[in-house]
Design a protein around this motif. Structure first.
Motif, short mmCIF file in Angstrom:
data_model
loop_
_atom_site.label_atom_id
_atom_site.label_comp_id
_atom_site.label_asym_id
_atom_site.label_seq_id
_atom_site.Cartn_x
_atom_site.Cartn_y
_atom_site.Cartn_z
N ALA A 97 0.85 -1.19 0.00
CA ALA A 97 0.00 0.00 0.00
C ALA A 97 0.88 1.23 0.00
CB ALA A 97 -0.92 -0.01 1.22
N THR A 98 0.65 2.14 -0.94
CA THR A 98 1.51 3.31 -1.11
C THR A 98 0.66 4.57 -1.26
OG1 THR A 98 1.64 3.56 -3.53
CG2 THR A 98 2.89 1.74 -2.53
N PRO A 99 1.27 5.75 -1.21
CA PRO A 99 0.50 6.98 -1.46
C PRO A 99 -0.08 7.04 -2.86
CG PRO A 99 2.58 7.48 -0.36
CD PRO A 99 2.64 6.04 -0.76
N TYR A 100 0.40 6.19 -3.77
CA TYR A 100 -0.09 6.16 -5.15
C TYR A 100 -1.04 5.00 -5.40
CZ TYR A 100 3.58 9.59 -6.00
OH TYR A 100 4.37 10.73 -5.95
N ALA A 110 2.92 3.28 -8.17
CA ALA A 110 2.78 2.67 -6.84
C ALA A 110 3.90 1.68 -6.56
CB ALA A 110 1.42 1.99 -6.72
N CYS A 111 4.20 0.81 -7.52
CA CYS A 111 5.27 -0.18 -7.30
C CYS A 111 6.64 0.48 -7.29
CB CYS A 111 5.20 -1.27 -8.35
SG CYS A 111 3.76 -2.38 -8.17
N SER A 112 6.79 1.59 -8.02
CA SER A 112 8.06 2.33 -7.98
C SER A 112 8.29 2.88 -6.58
CB SER A 112 8.03 3.46 -9.01
OG SER A 112 7.99 2.97 -10.32
N ALA A 163 7.72 8.27 -16.98
CA ALA A 163 8.92 7.59 -16.50
C ALA A 163 9.58 8.40 -15.39
CB ALA A 163 9.89 7.38 -17.66
N ARG A 164 9.67 9.71 -15.58
CA ARG A 164 10.27 10.55 -14.54
C ARG A 164 9.41 10.55 -13.29
NH1 ARG A 164 12.12 13.20 -19.18
NH2 ARG A 164 10.13 14.27 -19.48
N ALA A 165 8.10 10.49 -13.46
CA ALA A 165 7.20 10.43 -12.30
C ALA A 165 7.43 9.14 -11.51
CB ALA A 165 5.75 10.53 -12.75
#
Length: 255
Positions: A97-100, A110-112, A163-165
């Motif tokens: 679980a992530t902020p994304y 999210a996985c990044s 990609a940068r995001a």
């Protein structure tokens, strides 16, 4: 005949120079005089440990601390985002679980973010903590400044704003983990590399207001001038500037 008085020799002023070292400096003679030192926790990749971490941590803590605004022993972490190479990556997360949102194992923001959190966690728990304890040094992450080393030589995603995001999310995940351990976090890069890998950082990002450590100078004079460059993120400050002399990274404090 009376002996002539010999004038006292003025002692050399304490150095204000700092150094950063990591696995390439294993088994080499490190500078004896240093005001502070930054030690790489990783061995070139975020998934590998610096094999000389214990010895280099001990060396760093023996720095003089002559520069008030620079702790004698600091750390840096290698960073990356290999999400475009999922078929070659064994450490890519498949949940979290992530902020994304929820990570589902894909090349997503999210996985990044989750990848960044896990790489920072692994570097602290698997590499840094055992090395510090073995050296009988302070192993609390909160007692250190942790620099995120952002360079194009590592594996990053390229080619689009998306990609940068995702790259940005990885660095946010790493930062969030370190902040959860009450550590101080900063960013090491050059303006060019940062723009290629991360791009613009919003004011509401956890990366905003982090201190900057700028690379790219070849002389002390250039490094001192670089102290006046813009920070890498909004509301941040440039606090360290690096220059290379005799194949060794030197650093000057910008405060």
């Amino acid at each position: 005949m009376a002996a002539l008085a010999v004038p006292a020799t003025a002692s050399a002023a304490p150095t204000t120079v700092g150094y950063d070292v990591s696995y390439p400096q294993c088994d080499t003679d490190l500078p004896r005089d240093r005001a502070f030192a930054v030690v790489g926790v990783n061995g070139g990749l975020s998934t590998r440990a610096n094999p000389c971490l214990q010895e280099q941590l001990t060396w760093a803590w023996e720095s003089s601390g002559e520069v008030d605004d620079q702790p004698p022993a600091q750390l840096y972490l290698n960073t990356a985002n290999p999400g475009q190479l999922l078929d070659r990556v064994t450490t890519w997360p498949d949940q979290g679980a992530t902020p994304y949102g929820s990570c589902d194992g894909t090349n997503s923001t999210a996985c990044s973010w989750q990848y960044g959190w896990e790489r920072a966690q692994n570097s602290v728990l698997s590499f840094f903590t055992p090395a510090a304890r073995a050296a009988r040094l302070d192993s609390q992450p909160a007692r250190y400044v942790w620099w995120l080393d952002v360079e194009t030589m590592n594996t990053w995603q390229y080619g689009s704003d998306d990609a940068r995001a995702r790259n940005r999310a990885t660095l946010e995940g790493m930062t969030e983990y370190l902040l959860s351990r009450e550590a101080e976090v900063g960013i090491y890069s050059t303006g060019y590399q940062w723009s290629q890998i991360v791009g613009e950082v919003d004011d509401d990002s956890v990366l905003a207001d982090l201190d900057s450590w700028l690379a790219g100078s070849l002389t002390l004079e250039q490094a001192e001038a670089t102290c006046d460059d813009d920070p890498l993120v909004p509301d941040g400050d440039v606090v360290l500037s690096q220059y290379v002399r005799d194949d060794l990274d030197h650093n000057t404090s910008c405060d």
